[in-house]
Design a protein around this motif. Sequence first.
Motif, PDB file in Angstrom:
ATOM      1  N   ILE A 149     -10.807   4.101  -3.274  1.00  0.00           N
ATOM      2  CA  ILE A 149     -11.501   2.982  -2.193  1.00  0.00           C
ATOM      3  C   ILE A 149     -10.373   1.922  -1.960  1.00  0.00           C
ATOM      4  O   ILE A 149     -10.330   1.641  -0.611  1.00  0.00           O
ATOM      5  CB  ILE A 149     -12.797   2.357  -3.046  1.00  0.00           C
ATOM      6  CG1 ILE A 149     -13.868   3.182  -2.995  1.00  0.00           C
ATOM      7  CG2 ILE A 149     -13.198   1.307  -2.073  1.00  0.00           C
ATOM      8  CD1 ILE A 149     -14.959   2.958  -4.021  1.00  0.00           C
ATOM      9  N   ILE A 150      -9.816   1.197  -2.784  1.00  0.00           N
ATOM     10  CA  ILE A 150      -8.707   0.184  -2.560  1.00  0.00           C
ATOM     11  C   ILE A 150      -7.788   0.925  -1.567  1.00  0.00           C
ATOM     12  O   ILE A 150      -7.436   0.195  -0.512  1.00  0.00           O
ATOM     13  CB  ILE A 150      -8.129  -0.338  -3.987  1.00  0.00           C
ATOM     14  CG1 ILE A 150      -9.245  -1.032  -4.774  1.00  0.00           C
ATOM     15  CG2 ILE A 150      -7.030  -1.357  -3.496  1.00  0.00           C
ATOM     16  CD1 ILE A 150      -8.818  -1.173  -6.221  1.00  0.00           C
ATOM     17  N   ASN A 162       0.805  -1.252   0.091  1.00  0.00           N
ATOM     18  CA  ASN A 162      -0.184  -0.009   0.023  1.00  0.00           C
ATOM     19  C   ASN A 162       0.686   1.279   0.064  1.00  0.00           C
ATOM     20  O   ASN A 162       1.933   1.331  -0.175  1.00  0.00           O
ATOM     21  CB  ASN A 162      -0.786   0.092   1.275  1.00  0.00           C
ATOM     22  CG  ASN A 162      -1.458  -1.536   1.546  1.00  0.00           C
ATOM     23  OD1 ASN A 162      -1.824  -1.966   0.644  1.00  0.00           O
ATOM     24  ND2 ASN A 162      -1.423  -1.849   2.739  1.00  0.00           N
ATOM     25  N   LYS A 183     -11.173   5.311   6.407  1.00  0.00           N
ATOM     26  CA  LYS A 183     -12.606   5.217   6.457  1.00  0.00           C
ATOM     27  C   LYS A 183     -13.168   5.364   4.955  1.00  0.00           C
ATOM     28  O   LYS A 183     -12.713   6.631   4.470  1.00  0.00           O
ATOM     29  CB  LYS A 183     -13.233   6.046   7.497  1.00  0.00           C
ATOM     30  CG  LYS A 183     -14.662   5.801   7.649  1.00  0.00           C
ATOM     31  CD  LYS A 183     -15.341   6.576   8.650  1.00  0.00           C
ATOM     32  CE  LYS A 183     -16.724   6.208   9.014  1.00  0.00           C
ATOM     33  NZ  LYS A 183     -17.472   6.806  10.083  1.00  0.00           N
ATOM     34  N   VAL A 184     -13.814   4.575   4.312  1.00  0.00           N
ATOM     35  CA  VAL A 184     -14.325   4.864   3.168  1.00  0.00           C
ATOM     36  C   VAL A 184     -15.571   5.615   3.083  1.00  0.00           C
ATOM     37  O   VAL A 184     -16.785   5.103   3.207  1.00  0.00           O
ATOM     38  CB  VAL A 184     -14.627   3.463   2.331  1.00  0.00           C
ATOM     39  CG1 VAL A 184     -15.160   3.747   0.839  1.00  0.00           C
ATOM     40  CG2 VAL A 184     -13.371   2.863   2.513  1.00  0.00           C
ATOM     41  N   GLY A 244      -6.634   1.218   5.991  1.00  0.00           N
ATOM     42  CA  GLY A 244      -7.310   1.299   7.292  1.00  0.00           C
ATOM     43  C   GLY A 244      -8.133   2.586   7.541  1.00  0.00           C
ATOM     44  O   GLY A 244      -8.707   2.999   8.148  1.00  0.00           O
ATOM     45  N   LEU A 284      -7.989   3.354   0.405  1.00  0.00           N
ATOM     46  CA  LEU A 284      -8.527   3.291   1.898  1.00  0.00           C
ATOM     47  C   LEU A 284      -8.793   2.261   2.559  1.00  0.00           C
ATOM     48  O   LEU A 284      -8.216   1.972   3.571  1.00  0.00           O
ATOM     49  CB  LEU A 284      -9.737   4.062   1.742  1.00  0.00           C
ATOM     50  CG  LEU A 284      -9.783   5.754   1.665  1.00  0.00           C
ATOM     51  CD1 LEU A 284     -11.047   6.219   1.412  1.00  0.00           C
ATOM     52  CD2 LEU A 284      -9.138   6.434   2.866  1.00  0.00           C
ATOM     53  N   GLU A 285      -9.088   1.290   1.966  1.00  0.00           N
ATOM     54  CA  GLU A 285      -9.177   0.031   2.575  1.00  0.00           C
ATOM     55  C   GLU A 285      -7.902  -0.589   3.153  1.00  0.00           C
ATOM     56  O   GLU A 285      -7.951  -1.306   4.085  1.00  0.00           O
ATOM     57  CB  GLU A 285      -9.896  -1.077   1.620  1.00  0.00           C
ATOM     58  CG  GLU A 285     -11.415  -1.150   1.353  1.00  0.00           C
ATOM     59  CD  GLU A 285     -12.316  -1.603   0.282  1.00  0.00           C
ATOM     60  OE1 GLU A 285     -13.400  -1.589   0.021  1.00  0.00           O
ATOM     61  OE2 GLU A 285     -11.328  -2.465  -0.452  1.00  0.00           O
ATOM     62  N   ASP A 286      -7.086  -0.412   2.208  1.00  0.00           N
ATOM     63  CA  ASP A 286      -5.554  -1.018   2.433  1.00  0.00           C
ATOM     64  C   ASP A 286      -5.012  -0.280   3.520  1.00  0.00           C
ATOM     65  O   ASP A 286      -4.227  -0.778   4.395  1.00  0.00           O
ATOM     66  CB  ASP A 286      -4.807  -0.985   1.140  1.00  0.00           C
ATOM     67  CG  ASP A 286      -5.247  -2.118   0.289  1.00  0.00           C
ATOM     68  OD1 ASP A 286      -5.997  -2.882   0.621  1.00  0.00           O
ATOM     69  OD2 ASP A 286      -4.812  -2.128  -0.912  1.00  0.00           O
TER      70      ASP A 286
END
Length: 502
Positions: free
Chosen positions: A464-465, A292, A473-474, A471, A467-469
């Motif tokens: 989005i990816i 990331n 918040k989406v 941690g 943010l997900e990776d």
Amino acid sequence: MKTRHIFLNYYRKLSQSRDGDLVTLDDVLDFIKQPTGRLAVQMLNKYEKVSNIPEYSVEGNELIIINENNEVEQVDTSVEKYELQGDEYSRRKESEVGYTCFNSFSRIGRRKGDMSSPTNFVFLDIDGIGNPHKASDLARTTREVVKKALLQKFDFIYSIWISLSGFGLGFIVKCDAIQSKRHYEVVYDELASQFDDFLMSYGLNTDPNAKGFTQPTLLPYDPSIIVRADASLYPAKDVLVNVNEQKGKEGSIDAGEDLDYSMPLKEQVSKAIISQKVTYYSIFRRYTEYPNDSIILARLIEERYDINEIDYNSYTILNDQKSDVYDAKEPLPVTKRMYFEGEVKEGLRNNMIGLYGMKLIFNNPFRSPQRLLDHLQYVNANHFQPPLSKKEVYNSFIYNYRNYMSGDLDFSGIIDKHVYHLFPRRVEDYGNDIDARKAKQKLASQVHHNNKKREKIESIKNAIILLEDTGGKVNQINLSEITGITRKTVSKYLKLIKEEKE
DNA sequence: GATACTAGTTTGGGCTTAAT
DNA sequence: ATTAAGCCCAAACTAGTATC
């Protein structure tokens, strides 16, 4: 075609050709074997070249130069006021990549806002100083000395950085009163002669090729770029007193009008950085095992490759090309323009295979040569009557590929470019049918905006990816901040993305 | 607090003509 | 031959307000 043009083309390709099997980490690393890539790596300090360095010595803050007339000159280099300033600098520093400069070159037609931005600055270039970062101490010191001397002597220099070529300095002069290309050229000439007089003692001069108003298309990455927010204005008005100007242009800037010199540049730079970050991130997130966060293309190349080790003539394609049996492979998903229909008969086959191969190479810099050759073999086997031997196709292709990659052959000028015309170009073809013209513009506009829409959706997905990776918040706000797209638009597209998932 | 909606404004690409 | 300027359009944006 100039190197910087090629760079831009490749650069665009990099962000465009991300579908399917097109880009892998190795493909990206292959990138630097190409002329474009070498340019990129130059920006990353991989070259060494020293020339035209005058004799000099440094004692404390004093610089002592022996100029070409064997005269000794002293320069005070203790200049605290050259310290980096402003949030623009911090943004640039954060970006860690070069970024494109807004400019008419890479665009077709008028863009709102173009007018005020480039014409407020004059871009100049000094060549032949030596390697930007890794050169000998001599070259490095000389560059720094020239930099400081310029800043000290000319308080209207707004910014200085290591030039795109890597062997010189680029800089911006802040001016008043420039309102046209003609103005620009006149002021440029005047400035260049002033600088040349000054630079003579260093054995340097400004690059006359930089005069084109469209030249500063790229501002290269330079961690030590200097931006002087408090630079004074060069009184271009005085130079332009006797210049005849074209008349009656609405929307042109009145000479002497008080202009905001900083905002357009800042906004554009900021935008460019955001979009580049997302682009780079998505490439590496998708196609590499690299984790990331913001992995920078430049850094990666630097770590993985030594440009000086590459032998351009040894580039080989490993697959067996001797057998004349074509093992059916999927053709590449080529664009309509590259799509092959019908048959090529004897007499045209050799020309066609060469030209088509060139097009493939030029338009697909990030595909592996093996893949391009496979496609070429496919076209040969399916559309050539009778097909050429595999060996012939291979020879033609590999010749072009090697020479192009090594920079010895530039066929960019002879192949046709992608130009689409949705409707008849000439206005007389429409006669008095205004509705038809309007319909044309409407459709063109729709096509364009659909493309923009796709880009934005793509960039939101990548965010989005990210943010997900990491941690994060989406939510719409975060997505908006990362992508640079407004919350409103994020909201709209988020809906579509969710629907798509279901 | 996050998101959705509304209406008015601005933007930017494709195309043209005009100017140099 | 090259580039700025002008016009068209739909999309994107802005700002304010309402709703979940």
